[in-house]
Design a protein around this motif. Structure first.
Motif: not given
Length: 170
Positions: A11-23
C-alpha cells in the motif's frame, strides 16, 4: 504485550502526484493515531511518509512525530525504481536523523522478476535480496556516512545482507 501497527508494504502511492501522496499519508497517519489513542499503551502506530517526494516526506515525518507522537515510519527498499541513496530522499533522511524517528525498511514487494514467479521465489529469494540491495545502497551511496545516527530497522533480519558482509568488505 504491545502491537506495532503499520500498513501493508504494497500500500503506497508513489506513482501519484505529490499532493495526492501527501493527503493519503496524512489520512493513514491520522487513522493510526486514532487507534493508538483508543488503545493507549497497547497499540503503537508506524507511520507512512510521501516518498518519492523527499521534502514532503520530511514535512510529514515532522508532523507525524510532533503532532501524533510517531517514533517510527515504514518506507520501502526502493521508491518507484529508485534506490534509497537517491539525492531526492536526503531531506527525509536528514529529518529522520534529527528527530530520531526509526525507519522500518521493507522490501518492495512489487519488484517482480519473471524468473521468480514460480515456487514463491519472489518472497523466498527476491525479498531478502531486495532488502540487501537497500542496505548496500545506503552504505555505498554514503547515506549512512552522512547520517550516522539514523535508526534503521530492516525487515526479515536484513535479508541476505548479514551473510554477504564479507563480500562487501572486499
Amino acid at each position: 504485550d504491545v502491537v506495532a501497527l503499520s500498513t501493508l508494504p504494497y500500500i503506497n502511492f508513489g506513482a501519484c502526484a505529490e499532493k495526492t501522496v501527501v493527503w493519503a499519508c496524512q489520512r493513514i497517519n491520522d487513522g493510526f493515531a486514532e487507534i493508538q489513542r483508543e488503545y493507549s499503551g497497547r497499540i503503537y502506530g508506524i507511520g507512512m511518509v510521501p516518498l518519492p517526494y523527499g521534502r514532503a516526506a520530511a514535512a510529514e515525518l515532522t508532523r507525524a512525530n510532533r503532532e501524533l507522537g510517531w517514533r517510527a515510519v515504514q518506507i520501502l527498499s526502493s521508491i518507484e525504481g529508485r534506490n534509497l541513496d537517491d539525492p531526492e530522499f536526503l531531506p527525509f533522511f536528514e529529518r529522520a536523523e534529527e528527530l530520531q524517528v526509526a525507519l522500518l525498511i521493507h522490501p518492495d514487494v512489487r519488484v517482480r522478476r519473471e524468473r521468480m514467479d514460480d515456487y514463491y521465489l519472489q518472497n523466498l529469494i527476491g525479498n531478502p535480496v531486495e532488502t540487501a540491495v537497500a542496505i548496500a545502497c545506503l552504505i555505498f551511496g554514503g547515506v549512512l556516512e552522512r547520517f550516522p545516527k539514523l535508526k534503521l530497522i530492516f525487515a526479515h533480519g536484513g535479508g541476505v545482507a548479514p551473510s554477504i558482509l564479507g563480500r562487501w568488505r572486499h
